[in-house]
Design an enzyme around this catalytic site. Structure first.
Site, PDB file in Angstrom:
ATOM      1  N   CYS A 118       0.816  -1.100   0.002  1.00 10.04           N
ATOM      2  CA  CYS A 118      -0.102   0.091   0.018  1.00 10.04           C
ATOM      3  C   CYS A 118       0.867   1.153   0.022  1.00 10.04           C
ATOM      4  O   CYS A 118       0.699   2.221  -0.781  1.00 10.04           O
ATOM      5  CB  CYS A 118      -0.863   0.054   0.994  1.00 10.04           C
ATOM      6  SG  CYS A 118      -2.076   1.427   1.379  1.00 10.04           S
ATOM      7  N   CYS A 214      -6.238  -3.289   7.224  1.00 10.98           N
ATOM      8  CA  CYS A 214      -7.066  -2.295   7.381  1.00 10.98           C
ATOM      9  C   CYS A 214      -8.473  -2.965   6.671  1.00 10.98           C
ATOM     10  O   CYS A 214      -9.651  -2.971   6.912  1.00 10.98           O
ATOM     11  CB  CYS A 214      -7.143  -0.983   6.515  1.00 10.98           C
ATOM     12  SG  CYS A 214      -6.664  -1.269   4.844  1.00 10.98           S
TER      13      CYS A 214
END
Length: 378
Positions: A118, A214
């Site tokens: 990410c 997440c």
């Protein structure tokens, strides 16, 4: 640059009010403090939050980042401190660059680290380019790591070893490092960050830290992978190193190298550990603990941040981390043809798995020299 030119706190020879900085805001306390601190210092702050998955709804959970509640919290911080805030829909980008690879890596028997991807493929690539499009002089984040100036920008571990995030930022390139700023890296601990949040009156001052990945609700990786890849939960055999079947499993994706508990094998004299995963045969291979010890670690996708080229030497004596929670251990790094490398651990490590990162450090200091991705071999 003339020696008498005074630099501002972000390293630019102009007033803070003339320095635009995009702050990547996750909605948590760390990035909120960065934005608030820079705004108070008079910088031209622009807050940007990325909406990464399911429009912040379907997978939103307590302790996640980049979900609906966090976007709301980032907006409230911007309103409190009086700077503009934008939300960018990166759901498709995030799925293609991070989530799909996460699922495919588990299906291939690897143990991926999506937070690194990410940073590498979304925050420090696409978002950084957006910051440039906004004519920002730099982009700041709430990561706990330090950027120091030598002959060029250098990456260093955070002052607080407990909060240090260098393992997750090893793939930051020199070009990105030139543009990035990490205002929290020098702080002694998280309490100092929360004290700043209270000082600025931020609504997130007492917000809990984000936990786990997440987009993985409740830490259930297998459930997410089965949702993305419905055939991922196919059953198979648990076998010993000789190939003898000892039990059955409900999907290779439910196991990781080094795992001991939850194997469902009874009647053993000595404990067994997962030593290898074979997705093609749908086998979980178990063996004694000593089989987990790894000395030679093959690497690819090397990011090198040293002053001299990696291939300028036959070997480098460095420290390495093969787990984010372990301190650097002495090792020898040897570059290989084709952009590959091999690390020899002077003290073997247990549970080293393909898909994880191996991060390089200065043996005598705090500098990060980059790292690479562990794979199965040449």
């Amino acid at each position: 640059m003339p020696l008498d030119v005074k630099l501002n706190s972000l390293g630019f020879a102009k007033a803070p009010s003339e320095t635009r900085v995009v702050v990547a805001m996750s909605g948590g306390v760390d990035s909120s403090v960065v934005a608030a601190q820079l705004a108070e210092e008079g910088y031209d702050v622009v807050g940007v939050t990325l909406q990464l998955y399911d429009h912040g709804a379907a997978l939103a959970k307590k302790g996640a980042c980049c979900a609906g509640r966090d976007i709301h919290d980032a907006r409230r911080v911007a309103e409190t401190m009086g700077f503009p805030h934008y939300v960018l829909d990166y759901e498709n980008t995030f799925r293609e660059a991070v989530i799909d690879e996460f699922a495919d890596a588990y299906l291939a028997g690897a143990t991926p680290v999506p937070c690194i991807r990410c940073n590498e493929r979304v925050k420090f690539r696409d978002l950084l380019n957006t910051a440039r499009d906004l004519d920002a002089d730099c982009m700041a984040t709430g990561h706990y790591i330090q950027r120091r100036m030598g002959d060029r920008p250098e990456l260093h571990m955070a002052a607080d070893p407990v909060r240090d995030q260098s393992y997750f930022l090893f793939s930051t390139t020199e070009e990105q490092l030139d543009y990035l700023r990490f205002p929290l890296g020098h702080l002694p601990d998280k309490a100092a960050t929360r004290a700043l949040a209270a000082k600025y009156g931020l609504p997130v001052a007492d917000k809990p830290d984000s936990q786990d990945i997440c987009f993985v609700p409740n830490g259930d990786y297998a459930a997410v992978i089965e949702k993305l890849r419905p055939s991922a939960g196919e059953p198979g055999a648990i076998v010993d190193i000789e190939g003898r079947e000892l039990g059955r499993h409900d999907g290779v994706i439910r196991y990781t190298v080094g795992q001991r508990r939850g194997l469902g094998i009874g009647g053993l004299v000595d404990p067994l550990y997962v030593v290898r995963l074979d997705p093609q045969k749908r086998e979980v291979v178990v063996g004694p603990k000593e089989m987990l010890a790894t000395r030679l670690v093959p690497l690819r996708e090397i990011n090198w941040l040293g002053d001299a080229p990696l291939d300028s030497r036959g070997e480098w004596h460095i420290g390495v981390k093969v787990r984010s929670t372990r301190p650097p251990r002495d090792a020898i790094l040897r570059p290989k043809p084709g952009g590959l490398a091999e690390v020899e651990l002077l003290t073997p490590e247990e549970g080293v798995s393909p898909g994880q990162a191996c991060v390089f450090y200065d043996m005598d200091g705090t500098r990060v020299f980059g790292g690479g991705w562990i794979w199965r071999g040449y």
